[in-house]
Structure formats: structure tokens, C-alpha cells
Design an enzyme around this catalytic site. Structure first.
Site, PDB file in Angstrom:
ATOM      1  N   SER A   1      -0.490  -3.686   1.920  1.00  0.00           N
ATOM      2  CA  SER A   1       0.526  -2.521   1.284  1.00  0.00           C
ATOM      3  C   SER A   1       0.024  -1.200   1.856  1.00  0.00           C
ATOM      4  O   SER A   1      -0.854  -0.990   2.167  1.00  0.00           O
ATOM      5  CB  SER A   1       0.346  -2.623  -0.176  1.00  0.00           C
ATOM      6  OG  SER A   1       1.642  -1.768  -0.432  1.00  0.00           O
TER       7      SER A   1
HETATM    8  C1  LIG Z   1       5.138  -1.562   4.238  1.00  0.00           C
HETATM    9  S1  LIG Z   1       4.773  -1.761   2.581  1.00  0.00           S
HETATM   10  C2  LIG Z   1       6.351  -0.902   2.013  1.00  0.00           C
HETATM   11  C3  LIG Z   1       6.261   0.644   2.552  1.00  0.00           C
HETATM   12  C4  LIG Z   1       7.027   1.391   1.316  1.00  0.00           C
HETATM   13  N1  LIG Z   1       8.299   1.257   1.406  1.00  0.00           N
HETATM   14  C5  LIG Z   1       6.567   2.824   1.235  1.00  0.00           C
HETATM   15  O1  LIG Z   1       7.238   3.762   1.754  1.00  0.00           O
HETATM   16  O2  LIG Z   1       5.375   3.071   0.761  1.00  0.00           O
HETATM   17  C6  LIG Z   1       5.539  -3.218   2.570  1.00  0.00           C
HETATM   18  C7  LIG Z   1       5.296  -3.796   1.122  1.00  0.00           C
HETATM   19  O3  LIG Z   1       6.323  -4.904   0.866  1.00  0.00           O
HETATM   20  C8  LIG Z   1       5.768  -5.587  -0.154  1.00  0.00           C
HETATM   21  N2  LIG Z   1       6.319  -7.058  -0.029  1.00  0.00           N
HETATM   22  C9  LIG Z   1       5.756  -8.056   0.553  1.00  0.00           C
HETATM   23  N3  LIG Z   1       6.584  -9.289   0.622  1.00  0.00           N
HETATM   24  C10 LIG Z   1       7.578  -8.893  -0.372  1.00  0.00           C
HETATM   25  C11 LIG Z   1       8.482  -9.695  -1.080  1.00  0.00           C
HETATM   26  N4  LIG Z   1       8.640 -10.751  -0.853  1.00  0.00           N
HETATM   27  N5  LIG Z   1       9.279  -8.964  -1.991  1.00  0.00           N
HETATM   28  C12 LIG Z   1       8.885  -7.554  -2.407  1.00  0.00           C
HETATM   29  N6  LIG Z   1       7.960  -6.975  -1.791  1.00  0.00           N
HETATM   30  C13 LIG Z   1       7.231  -7.596  -0.779  1.00  0.00           C
HETATM   31  C14 LIG Z   1       4.172  -5.642   0.025  1.00  0.00           C
HETATM   32  O4  LIG Z   1       3.424  -5.867  -1.108  1.00  0.00           O
HETATM   33  C15 LIG Z   1       3.978  -4.065   0.436  1.00  0.00           C
HETATM   34  O5  LIG Z   1       3.936  -3.269  -0.705  1.00  0.00           O
END
Ligand SMILES: C[S@@+](CC[C@H](N)C(=O)[O-])C[C@H]1O[C@@H](n2cnc3c(N)ncnc32)[C@H](O)[C@@H]1O
Length: 399
Positions: A108
């Protein structure tokens, strides 16, 4: 005596500079998104984070908090155009004695602002549109959307409850209360729909049919497609009727961490026995898998494959390409001259598939990924070259 600027003043100044930088590079294009970048305090979403250290060798991340590096330095780093990691390997970080971390897998983060705003611009929103975000992460991008569209129009889904709780706290501290859902974003969030826009900040192996169903006809879905070998790029689809959507790869570079539910199986499976399969020579060696153009084709041609190289007992490197779903394999070893030997077995001849795809691509004049498009129907998802009637590759099933 000169007065020391307070956090709010310093942060506002840094936001202004960041907005200038993002606009200068052409990522930030509209006054509305610029206003959001200038208003949303990213530092509230990244009170503690890890940042990649610029050093050769094993990737290492260093902890950053106001206590560890000083308020001024923490603020500076919070407003750099960089991805700030907030979780590794799906486990919460122990902040009681933070130490540098290496050999871990980020799960994350707050994505680098240039990619966030570029995607928000690409989302082509208008006032008061309803947006579904998949992957709340720190909540920073959610906050930008709340500022632009009004929190009542924003729904965001995060799969990790600890991450989601932190995002909710940060959003509330900043005065935003969007609909936040803890769960698997691959299922969408029907309670907040239908949506005008869906944006995913985690990578996906295919476009979940739920997103298509929960988007109004004419609405847009923006996501990065990826496989277990590499990213295929950023796709934008327009939703039609009856579960159909169609669009293009609009950029090849962005790559996001894959949706947790679609991560590759931990075990690589069984290695083929030395006498299994049939052998031939090929001019195409394993470099094809990691070069940018041919790697893209490899991901399309072998959507469930992964590869690794290890030396045999006599020291000869063997590159194993293994399909995680059906035990198909290809093993490459150096042969005489510039040739390679490939041994293939299982229900699909993986290297034949790759070579066929490469030949198609060469015949078409070696087009860039942005000349590829995507069609989604309830029964098949395909990536095509130049037109839906052109050569096409099926994306993996929604499992
Ligand atoms: C790159 S980060 C997000 C960045 C965020 N939008 C920000 O600006 O801080 C990706 C996120 O997607 C979440 N994630 C992964 N698989 C997911 C799923 N199936 N459904 C929802 N969230 C998910 C991860 O836990 C992580 O927190």
C-alpha cells in the site's frame, strides 16, 4: 528574529510548488484539478511512510516521520513527486522502532502525485459526477476527488481494513466524508452506483464485469491492466449496454501493485522432468521476456505464465516459463551460435504462442502498446491490435 513558518503555511507553499511542477510537465492540465492539488494536504495522508533509497543493489526503503527526520524534511518529502510506501507484505509496519526495510513487497502507498493527477485528468470528469475508486490506500487520491466532485459523489473501496481505517481517519481530519467501503474492489460497490466513472489504483488482470455493470452507459473505466510478468498499460474504456465496454491502451508506462485477490499463486508448481516435452531450436532467447516490446507481447500471449532462470548442475542457465493454470511449460537453454533450445510440454506450446504473437506484431510494423485496444463482453475480454476485428489476445478469466 525571523519567524519560523508554521506547518500549514509551509505545506501550502510546497503544494503550490508541486502543482507548478506537475503543470510544467503537463500532468496537471485543468484549473479544477490544480485547485484540488493546492487544497488537499498530502502530508495528512502520509504522516509515516517509507521512501525508496537511491542506491544500487537490493531495493531498500527508509522510514520517514516528522520525529525521525524533522518536521521540515518530512513535509518536503511528503510533497515530492514520489510514491510513499505505507505497508509491506500486507502487514502493518511496526513504527515503535522503525528501521530500513529491504527484500519486501510494497502492498500500500500514496502513489506519486504525477501519476495520480494524470489519471484524474484522463478520467475526464465533470462537476458532480459519481465516481468509484478501487484502492483507497492512504486516501490522498480520494481526497482530491472529494475536493473536485464533492464527497457525496465519491465512493472508494479498500481491501485492507487497517489501510482503510487510516485513510478514513485522514480523510475525516481533512473534513472529507466520502462513502468508504472495506472489501474486495473487484466486486465494485453497488450501493453507491451507478457511477459515471470508475478508477482503479491497483492493477487488474482483466476488467471486472461488476465495474461494467455498475457504470452508466457512456461512462468511463480507467485502470492499469497487468499480468504476473508485467504491466500492459493504462486502459480507458467506454461502457456500452448489456455488459459491453470498449477502449484503448492510452499509456504504456504506469504500473500499479496488482489487486491482492489476483496476485500470482505463491507456489510456482512442479518443474518439468528433464525428459518431458518436445525440443526444437529457436532464434528467440529468454531476453524476449524482459525487453519492453516483446515482454508486452509475451504477457499477452502467455497470460498465466511466469518465468525464472536458474543454473543446472553443470552451470548452464535454464529459463523456465511456467503456466500457473495448466502445467504448460517452456524451458530455454543456450544452443550453438545465437540459437536457443526450447523444450515445451503441457496443453499449450507456450513458446510457439509467443513466437506467433511476435510474428503478427512484426508483420503489423511493430506497433506501440497504445495501438492496442480492449473489448469487454460478459463472455470474453480481449486485447486487439488497431481494431476489434484485428488480431486479438484473450485476457485471463475473472477468477
Ligand atoms: C497504490 S495503492 C493506492 C493509492 C491511493 N489511491 C493513494 O492515492 O494513496 C493500492 C491500494 O489498493 C489496495 N487494493 C489491492 N487490491 C484491492 C482490491 N481488490 N480492492 C480494493 N483495494 C485493493 C491496496 O491495499 C492498496 O492500498
Amino acid at each position: 528574529m525571523t519567524a519560523v513558518p508554521d506547518i500549514d503555511t509551509t505545506a501550502a507553499d510546497l503544494r503550490h510548488k508541486l502543482a507548478d511542477q506537475l503543470a510544467g510537465h503537463g500532468w496537471l492540465r485543468s484549473p479544477q484539478w490544480r485547485a484540488a492539488v493546492e487544497a488537499v494536504p498530502r502530508h495528512e495522508f502520509v504522516r509515516r511512510f517509507y521512501r525508496e533509497t537511491d542506491a544500487p543493489g537490493l531495493t531498500t526503503w527508509t522510514p520517514v516521520t516528522a520525529d525521525l527526520v524533522g518536521v521540515g524534511e518530512w513535509l518536503q518529502q511528503a510533497y515530492t513527486d514520489d510514491t510513499l510506501i505505507t505497508q509491506f507484505d500486507g502487514r502493518e509496519i511496526d513504527w515503535s522502532e522503525p528501521k530500513p526495510i529491504s527484500g519486501a513487497h510494497p502492498t500500500s502507498s500514496s502513489t506519486l502525485p504525477s501519476l495520480v493527477v494524470r489519471m484524474l485528468e484522463d478520467l475526464q470528469v465533470h462537476d458532480a459526477m459519481a465516481v468509484l475508486e478501487i484502492g483507497t490506500g492512504t486516501g490522498y487520491s480520494t481526497a482530491l476527488m472529494c475536493h473536485r466532485l464533492g464527497a457525496q459523489n465519491v465512493t472508494s473501496v479498500e481491501t485492507d481494513p487497517d489501510v482503510a481505517d487510516r485513510a478514513r481517519e485522514a480523510l475525516n481530519r481533512c473534513g472529507y466524508s466520502p462513502r468508504l467501503v472495506i472489501g474486495d474492489g473487484l466486486a465494485g460497490a453497488p450501493e453507491g452506483g451507478p457511477y459515471d466513472r470508475v478508477i482503479a489504483t491497483c492493477g487488474v488482470r482483466n476488467i471486472p464485469q461488476t465495474w461494467v455493470e455498475q457504470t452508466r452507459p457512456g461512462g468511463l473505466i480507467l485502470a492499469t491492466l497487468r499480468g504476473w510478468m508485467r504491466s500492459l498499460g493504462l486502459v480507458r474504456l467506454t461502457v456500452g449496454h448489456d455488459g459491453h465496454a470498449e477502449g484503448r491502451i492510452i499509456a504504456e508506462e504506469p504500473s500499479f501493485m496488482i489487486a491482492r485477490q489476483q496476485d500470482a499463486p505463491e507456489s510456482l508448481g512442479m518443474l518439468p522432468a528433464p525428459d518431458e516435452g518436445s525440443t526444437r531450436t529457436t532464434p528467440h532467447g529468454p531476453d524476449l521476456l524482459s525487453m519492453s516490446d516483446s515482454g508486452f507481447l509475451a504477457q499477452l500471449a502467455m497470460p498465466n505464465a511466469r518465468f525464472f532462470t536458474m543454473p543446472a548442475d553443470n552451470g548452464t542457465p535454464h529459463t523456465y516459463v511456467l503456466d500457473a493454470t495448466n502445467n504448460a511449460f517452456a524451458v530455454l537453454t543456450p544452443a550453438d551460435g545465437n540459437e536457443w533450445t526450447v523444450r515445451q510440454g503441457g496443453p499449450i506450446a507456450l513458446w510457439d504462442e509467443l513466437e506467433r504473437s511476435l510474428a503478427t506484431w512484426h508483420t503489423a510494423g511493430s506497433p506501440a502498446p497504445t495501438e492496442f485496444g480492449i473489448t469487454v463482453t460478459p463472455t470474453r475480454q480481449a486485447i486487439w491490435l488497431r481494431s476489434p476485428e484485428g488480431p486479438s489476445w484473450t485476457l485471463p478469466d475473472q477468477t
